[in-house]
Scaffold this motif. Structure first.
Motif, PDB file in Angstrom:
ATOM      1  N   THR A 261       5.507 -11.429  21.729  1.00  0.00           N
ATOM      2  CA  THR A 261       6.574 -10.656  21.579  1.00  0.00           C
ATOM      3  C   THR A 261       7.230 -11.340  20.140  1.00  0.00           C
ATOM      4  O   THR A 261       7.563 -10.441  19.207  1.00  0.00           O
ATOM      5  CB  THR A 261       7.551 -10.531  22.531  1.00  0.00           C
ATOM      6  N   LYS A 262       7.362 -12.538  19.980  1.00  0.00           N
ATOM      7  CA  LYS A 262       7.984 -13.149  18.881  1.00  0.00           C
ATOM      8  C   LYS A 262       7.308 -12.783  17.787  1.00  0.00           C
ATOM      9  O   LYS A 262       7.773 -12.653  16.612  1.00  0.00           O
ATOM     10  CB  LYS A 262       8.148 -14.653  19.019  1.00  0.00           C
ATOM     11  N   LEU A 263       6.148 -12.778  17.800  1.00  0.00           N
ATOM     12  CA  LEU A 263       4.994 -12.837  16.520  1.00  0.00           C
ATOM     13  C   LEU A 263       5.289 -11.231  15.994  1.00  0.00           C
ATOM     14  O   LEU A 263       5.191 -10.674  15.124  1.00  0.00           O
ATOM     15  CB  LEU A 263       3.684 -12.938  17.029  1.00  0.00           C
ATOM     16  N   GLN A 264       5.420 -10.205  17.106  1.00  0.00           N
ATOM     17  CA  GLN A 264       5.418  -8.804  16.726  1.00  0.00           C
ATOM     18  C   GLN A 264       6.809  -8.622  15.946  1.00  0.00           C
ATOM     19  O   GLN A 264       6.901  -7.967  15.096  1.00  0.00           O
ATOM     20  CB  GLN A 264       5.713  -8.216  17.996  1.00  0.00           C
ATOM     21  N   TYR A 265       7.954  -9.278  16.175  1.00  0.00           N
ATOM     22  CA  TYR A 265       9.138  -9.537  15.355  1.00  0.00           C
ATOM     23  C   TYR A 265       8.910 -10.010  14.025  1.00  0.00           C
ATOM     24  O   TYR A 265       9.491  -9.522  13.225  1.00  0.00           O
ATOM     25  CB  TYR A 265      10.245 -10.325  16.229  1.00  0.00           C
ATOM     26  N   ASP A 266       8.231 -11.194  14.052  1.00  0.00           N
ATOM     27  CA  ASP A 266       7.858 -11.837  12.783  1.00  0.00           C
ATOM     28  C   ASP A 266       6.985 -10.758  11.893  1.00  0.00           C
ATOM     29  O   ASP A 266       7.552 -10.843  10.686  1.00  0.00           O
ATOM     30  CB  ASP A 266       7.118 -13.188  12.935  1.00  0.00           C
ATOM     31  N   PHE A 267       6.180 -10.234  12.456  1.00  0.00           N
ATOM     32  CA  PHE A 267       5.647  -8.936  11.482  1.00  0.00           C
ATOM     33  C   PHE A 267       6.423  -8.034  10.783  1.00  0.00           C
ATOM     34  O   PHE A 267       6.247  -7.355   9.782  1.00  0.00           O
ATOM     35  CB  PHE A 267       4.453  -8.331  12.579  1.00  0.00           C
ATOM     36  N   TYR A 268       7.440  -7.627  11.940  1.00  0.00           N
ATOM     37  CA  TYR A 268       8.258  -6.440  11.530  1.00  0.00           C
ATOM     38  C   TYR A 268       8.931  -7.289  10.397  1.00  0.00           C
ATOM     39  O   TYR A 268       9.111  -6.494   9.343  1.00  0.00           O
ATOM     40  CB  TYR A 268       9.227  -6.142  12.686  1.00  0.00           C
ATOM     41  N   TYR A 269       9.435  -8.369  10.656  1.00  0.00           N
ATOM     42  CA  TYR A 269      10.275  -9.126   9.379  1.00  0.00           C
ATOM     43  C   TYR A 269       9.394  -9.182   7.853  1.00  0.00           C
ATOM     44  O   TYR A 269       9.949  -8.656   6.875  1.00  0.00           O
ATOM     45  CB  TYR A 269      10.738 -10.527   9.503  1.00  0.00           C
ATOM     46  N   ILE A 270       8.075  -9.326   8.159  1.00  0.00           N
ATOM     47  CA  ILE A 270       7.149  -9.493   6.928  1.00  0.00           C
ATOM     48  C   ILE A 270       7.029  -8.215   6.186  1.00  0.00           C
ATOM     49  O   ILE A 270       7.101  -7.859   5.059  1.00  0.00           O
ATOM     50  CB  ILE A 270       6.112 -10.116   7.425  1.00  0.00           C
ATOM     51  N   LYS A 271       6.863  -7.325   7.462  1.00  0.00           N
ATOM     52  CA  LYS A 271       6.552  -5.823   6.749  1.00  0.00           C
ATOM     53  C   LYS A 271       7.673  -5.097   6.114  1.00  0.00           C
ATOM     54  O   LYS A 271       7.459  -4.315   5.009  1.00  0.00           O
ATOM     55  CB  LYS A 271       6.048  -4.851   7.854  1.00  0.00           C
ATOM     56  N   HIS A 272       8.977  -5.544   6.501  1.00  0.00           N
ATOM     57  CA  HIS A 272      10.137  -4.838   5.926  1.00  0.00           C
ATOM     58  C   HIS A 272      10.838  -5.924   5.204  1.00  0.00           C
ATOM     59  O   HIS A 272      11.975  -6.135   4.948  1.00  0.00           O
ATOM     60  CB  HIS A 272      11.063  -4.513   6.835  1.00  0.00           C
ATOM     61  N   PHE A 273      10.238  -6.904   4.671  1.00  0.00           N
ATOM     62  CA  PHE A 273      10.778  -8.077   3.646  1.00  0.00           C
ATOM     63  C   PHE A 273      11.640  -7.409   2.735  1.00  0.00           C
ATOM     64  O   PHE A 273      11.063  -7.094   1.766  1.00  0.00           O
ATOM     65  CB  PHE A 273       9.340  -8.946   3.316  1.00  0.00           C
ATOM     66  N   SER A 274      12.773  -7.950   2.748  1.00  0.00           N
ATOM     67  CA  SER A 274      13.787  -7.323   1.815  1.00  0.00           C
ATOM     68  C   SER A 274      15.171  -8.234   1.885  1.00  0.00           C
ATOM     69  O   SER A 274      15.525  -8.571   2.926  1.00  0.00           O
ATOM     70  CB  SER A 274      13.976  -5.688   2.031  1.00  0.00           C
ATOM     71  N   LEU A 275      15.905  -7.901   0.868  1.00  0.00           N
ATOM     72  CA  LEU A 275      17.415  -8.474   0.786  1.00  0.00           C
ATOM     73  C   LEU A 275      18.179  -7.802   1.911  1.00  0.00           C
ATOM     74  O   LEU A 275      18.979  -8.376   2.602  1.00  0.00           O
ATOM     75  CB  LEU A 275      17.948  -7.996  -0.554  1.00  0.00           C
ATOM     76  N   TRP A 276      17.948  -6.421   2.168  1.00  0.00           N
ATOM     77  CA  TRP A 276      18.870  -5.651   3.173  1.00  0.00           C
ATOM     78  C   TRP A 276      18.650  -6.348   4.662  1.00  0.00           C
ATOM     79  O   TRP A 276      19.495  -6.346   5.313  1.00  0.00           O
ATOM     80  CB  TRP A 276      18.451  -4.295   3.101  1.00  0.00           C
ATOM     81  N   LEU A 277      17.281  -6.349   4.877  1.00  0.00           N
ATOM     82  CA  LEU A 277      17.054  -7.254   6.187  1.00  0.00           C
ATOM     83  C   LEU A 277      17.670  -8.640   6.392  1.00  0.00           C
ATOM     84  O   LEU A 277      18.002  -8.728   7.432  1.00  0.00           O
ATOM     85  CB  LEU A 277      15.556  -6.950   6.589  1.00  0.00           C
ATOM     86  N   ASP A 278      17.440  -9.385   5.126  1.00  0.00           N
ATOM     87  CA  ASP A 278      17.984 -10.617   5.219  1.00  0.00           C
ATOM     88  C   ASP A 278      19.319 -10.660   5.544  1.00  0.00           C
ATOM     89  O   ASP A 278      20.042 -11.488   6.194  1.00  0.00           O
ATOM     90  CB  ASP A 278      17.787 -11.481   4.157  1.00  0.00           C
ATOM     91  N   VAL A 279      20.225  -9.694   4.779  1.00  0.00           N
ATOM     92  CA  VAL A 279      21.562  -9.372   5.035  1.00  0.00           C
ATOM     93  C   VAL A 279      21.794  -9.364   6.528  1.00  0.00           C
ATOM     94  O   VAL A 279      22.919 -10.113   6.964  1.00  0.00           O
ATOM     95  CB  VAL A 279      22.373  -8.445   4.193  1.00  0.00           C
ATOM     96  N   LEU A 280      21.230  -8.367   7.215  1.00  0.00           N
ATOM     97  CA  LEU A 280      21.350  -7.941   8.421  1.00  0.00           C
ATOM     98  C   LEU A 280      21.251  -9.063   9.323  1.00  0.00           C
ATOM     99  O   LEU A 280      21.894  -9.514  10.217  1.00  0.00           O
ATOM    100  CB  LEU A 280      20.485  -6.561   8.967  1.00  0.00           C
ATOM    101  N   ILE A 281      20.051  -9.832   9.240  1.00  0.00           N
ATOM    102  CA  ILE A 281      19.640 -11.004   9.965  1.00  0.00           C
ATOM    103  C   ILE A 281      21.087 -12.303   9.665  1.00  0.00           C
ATOM    104  O   ILE A 281      21.386 -12.700  10.795  1.00  0.00           O
ATOM    105  CB  ILE A 281      18.396 -11.797   9.535  1.00  0.00           C
ATOM    106  N   SER A 282      21.685 -12.259   8.554  1.00  0.00           N
ATOM    107  CA  SER A 282      22.667 -13.269   8.538  1.00  0.00           C
ATOM    108  C   SER A 282      24.050 -12.782   9.188  1.00  0.00           C
ATOM    109  O   SER A 282      24.393 -13.717   9.734  1.00  0.00           O
ATOM    110  CB  SER A 282      22.882 -13.401   6.875  1.00  0.00           C
ATOM    111  N   LEU A 283      24.161 -11.616   9.255  1.00  0.00           N
ATOM    112  CA  LEU A 283      25.350 -11.099  10.088  1.00  0.00           C
ATOM    113  C   LEU A 283      25.178 -11.273  11.359  1.00  0.00           C
ATOM    114  O   LEU A 283      26.065 -11.746  12.219  1.00  0.00           O
ATOM    115  CB  LEU A 283      25.697  -9.712   9.775  1.00  0.00           C
ATOM    116  N   LYS A 284      23.855 -10.988  11.723  1.00  0.00           N
ATOM    117  CA  LYS A 284      23.612 -11.225  13.374  1.00  0.00           C
ATOM    118  C   LYS A 284      23.751 -12.867  13.835  1.00  0.00           C
ATOM    119  O   LYS A 284      24.000 -13.121  14.801  1.00  0.00           O
ATOM    120  CB  LYS A 284      22.248 -10.736  13.722  1.00  0.00           C
TER     121      LYS A 284
END
Length: 424
Positions: free
Chosen positions: A389-412
């Protein structure tokens, strides 16, 4: 004659009200005008010295940056937009103030602060007024695996009874395009939706957008290509990581010194723990952590549970609030890690996972991070099922690798630091 379908939010006034147009045409004049009128009076635009011009430009840029960031973050699953309005707007205005300060440009604090308050009010009002209209409404074609999809607070799923939208406007139609039992009349219906500019999504696309995970059981060559991260953002992120680490180092060193003393006083042994981890492009490196377990105790390479007897009293506290991860700023400075990315696993665990988890090594295509999408969504995972399951999340991060997703992860991540979610 076949009935014409209409896509939801396709009319010109809906595009204006729900897009950036409303922010630029109505929101920005309010955010700039209200505090400017209160401080400078009605005729302020007739006389604009540098101080006023700098202030107006700073408010405008911070407002646009906030609008773009919130809009992009809202597209990711689990993005509770209301919780991120204050930190997003605050960071945007703090950056604007920092630029003015280091550039030694004058500005009016009262007007800038007023613009900040009006921006908060504007975005909160927009969220509460428009949240019903922003919720996706998708029609499901009742064949294949579509019945397994479950709606969320962000997505309204409605199963179709016939090849007709019955006058209801949808944001899109979802179908299992690989279903063997999809009748020809439903295929013609999907073609008709496309001709009416209503998007037709394969079930896998919607499943990913709802769960935040990329299924990895049967990855095709094309999907591997879509998972290749942007090399431009890889380079930009490395520079950003280095600058942020340099700026944070003077603030973290005193805290790290205090933590090291507490560790030494709590139990005998070194304050730091170094462990070989698998890194960027499968290059092994030594990861730095504060020691949270008793020294020279044998056991598994991963934490068994929250009550693992090897964890010290200070270690339990450090793990809950991720204090033990602070020394990894050294790894960031060396280019071995990033602030955000897939969590690096130990070399021994990596070998184990590669034998049992398909495509595990592909997560090394980006730099590992102190925090990541899997950590903020799933928490800690060490077992094979949890790692899949964790790898599925990691693949989602790689697929949507962007500043916007990094900002969201930072806030979370900030939220997690106060709640201790997923600690072990």
């Amino acid at each position: 004659m076949k009935r014409e379908y209409e896509r939801r939010h396709s009319r010109w006034y809906e595009v204006l009200l729900l897009g950036l147009g409303l922010h630029l045409l109505v929101g920005m004049p309010l955010v700039i005008g209200l505090p400017a009128l209160e401080r400078w009076g009605w005729g302020f635009w007739y006389y604009l010295p540098d101080v006023r011009t700098n202030t107006i430009i700073a408010i405008a840029l911070a407002f646009v940056a906030s609008a773009l960031t919130l809009r992009r973050m809202s597209q990711f699953p689990g993005a509770q937009l209301a919780a991120y309005i204050i930190p997003t707007v605050s960071i945007a205005f703090l950056i604007a103030v920092a630029i003015l300060f280091f550039a030694r440009e004058g500005y009016t604090r009262q007007v800038l602060f007023g613009g900040y308050l009006v921006s908060l009010a504007w975005f909160f009002m927009g969220y509460f007024v428009g949240r019903r209209f922003r919720k996706l409404k998708l029609a499901l074609v009742p064949f294949g695996d579509t019945k397994r999809l479950l709606g969320t607070r962000q997505v309204d799923l409605r199963m179709l009874d016939s090849t007709d939208l019955e006058g209801v406007r949808y944001d899109g139609v979802v179908a299992d395009l690989r279903a063997e039992d999809l009748p020809a009349e439903w295929e013609r219906f999907l073609a008709r939706c496309t001709l009416c500019h209503i998007p037709v999504y394969h079930i896998r696309q919607i499943s990913e957008s709802i769960s935040g995970r990329v299924q990895i059981d049967h990855l095709s060559e094309n999907e591997f290509g879509s998972l290749l991260p942007s090399l431009m953002y890889v380079g930009f992120k490395r520079v950003l990581d280095f600058i942020a680490a340099i700026l944070l180092l003077p603030l973290l060193l005193p805290l790290m010194a205090v933590v090291a003393i507490l560790i030494k006083r709590d139990s005998p042994g070194p304050a730091f723990f170094l462990q070989p981890r698998m890194g960027y492009r499968q290059r092994p490196f030594l990861m730095y952590k504060f020691r949270s377990m008793y020294h020279d105790m044998s056991g598994e390479d991963f934490t068994i549970s929250e009550d693992d007897p090897r964890i010290t009293r200070v270690g339990m506290w450090m793990r809950k609030y991720r204090i033990d991860e602070l020394p990894q700023i050294i790894n960031i400075l060396k280019g071995e890690m990033s602030f955000i990315g897939p969590r690096p696993e130990s070399a021994s665990l990596s070998e184990w996972y590669e034998q049992d988890v398909p495509f595990f090594s592909y997560r090394h295509v980006v730099r590992p991070g102190i925090t990541g999408w899997a950590q903020v969504e799933q928490g800690y995972a060490a077992e094979i099922d949890g790692m899949s399951t964790k790898l599925q999340y990691d693949f989602y991060y790689i697929k949507h690798f962007s500043l916007w997703l990094d900002v969201l992860i930072s806030l979370k991540t900030v939220r997690i630091l106060f709640t201790g979610f997923g600690a072990r």
